[in-house]
Design an enzyme around this catalytic site. Structure first.
Site, PDB file in Angstrom:
ATOM      1  N   LYS A 141       0.849  -1.194   0.000  1.00 58.48           N
ATOM      2  CA  LYS A 141       0.000   0.000   0.000  1.00 58.48           C
ATOM      3  C   LYS A 141       0.887   1.247   0.000  1.00 58.48           C
ATOM      4  CE  LYS A 141      -4.391   1.658   1.902  1.00 58.48           C
ATOM      5  NZ  LYS A 141      -5.170   1.481   0.651  1.00 58.48           N
ATOM      6  N   GLU A 175      -8.158  -4.076 -10.533  1.00 63.53           N
ATOM      7  CA  GLU A 175      -8.903  -3.561  -9.389  1.00 63.53           C
ATOM      8  C   GLU A 175      -9.284  -2.117  -9.674  1.00 63.53           C
ATOM      9  OE1 GLU A 175      -6.369  -3.604  -5.905  1.00 63.53           O
ATOM     10  OE2 GLU A 175      -4.624  -3.005  -7.094  1.00 63.53           O
TER      11      GLU A 175
END
Length: 289
Positions: free
Chosen positions: A151, A183
């Site tokens: 992340k 995604e």
């Protein structure tokens, strides 16, 4: 109480009015994007899926070899203090960890002290228009690096993708690689097939391991008896799906009712996604801390 000069924020162990918060111009997060982040939702003044977010934070920190300057228990305690100090009832807490600050150099000192910041954002999460209408998605090429499971704060491709989506009246971008949906720019993507299977990608370095994905799709969907299949799906499959949805910390579970200007199913939130959202919110409130 909220400071007259704005929110109370956390910077390297201190709780400060946002106007007094300072970071070095030599911080590697600013110079290199050398850092990671987490966003945790707050409902009714409580943290949602906190354990999952802390586990992912620890994993991302290990992957880029940055030690956490405090324990995850201390981080959660700091987050809860920020909620109280800012009277936050509904919204999010943003956390960012960088390698630290020193004069600009691609290589870094072994004893560099990491930077840890946190702040609150008030935002309406429940009772929003998208719950009734769903959201529109724009497909864009996936131009990110190969370690999407970390992340990272390096979000320029996602920023540009969302800008393209907004210019076409869409709420989110779904990124496409080799014909398959990877995604969303800030979410996990799903479809529901005609035979009532929920399809979403399995975890790999192609996608971020979403915390809401883990709680809603993997755990609750299975407990509710839904059939879940972890595999890539194409944009064409998504356009022909009965239902589609996305999950994220700030949206929870939301129906995707339009992709590239074309309706998904009947163009309205469908029963399976609506049920999954209800299950998630019930569980989130029950397990919030």
């Amino acid at each position: 109480m909220t400071s007259p000069s704005g929110r109370i924020v956390y910077v390297n162990g201190e709780f400060l009015p946002e106007a007094d918060a300072r970071l070095s111009i030599f911080d590697r997060g600013f110079l290199f994007g050398d850092g990671i982040y987490e966003v945790t939702s707050v409902l009714d003044g409580k943290l949602i899926d906190s354990d999952l977010h802390m586990a992912r934070l620890e994993r991302s920190a290990r992957e880029i070899d940055v030690p956490l300057p405090v324990t995850t228990k201390e981080i959660v305690e700091a987050e809860r203090r920020l909620i109280a100090d800012n009277n936050l009832v509904e919204g999010m807490i943003y956390l960012q960890l960088t390698r630290g600050a020193e004069d600009r150099n691609f290589l870094f000192s072994a004893d560099l002290k990491p930077t840890l910041v946190m702040f609150t954002q008030a935002k309406k999460l429940i009772g929003t228009p998208v719950e009734e209408a769903g959201i529109a998605v724009k497909s864009v090429p996936d131009q990110r690096w190969e370690r999407r499971d970390i992340k990272t704060v390096c979000l320029l491709p996602q920023v540009m993708a969302k800008r393209i989506a907004k210019a076409e009246g869409c709420d989110e971008a779904w990124m496409i690689e080799d014909g398959f949906v990877t995604e969303g720019a800030s979410s996990t993507a799903y479809i529901v097939t005609a035979d009532k299977k929920i399809i979403t990608r399995g975890n790999s370095n192609k996608t971020l391991p979403g915390c809401t994905r883990l709680a809603a799709a993997l755990q609750l969907a299975k407990e509710a008896g839904f059939t879940l299949e972890e595999r890539p799906f194409t944009l064409e499959e998504a356009l022909n799906a009965d239902e589609a949805c996305l999950t994220s910390a700030s949206n929870f579970v939301v129906s995707v009712t339009k992709i590239d200007g074309k309706p998904v199913g009947n163009g309205k939130p469908g029963p399976m996604v609506s049920r999954l959202r209800a299950l998630y919110l019930e569980n989130a409130r029950r397990t919030a801390i």
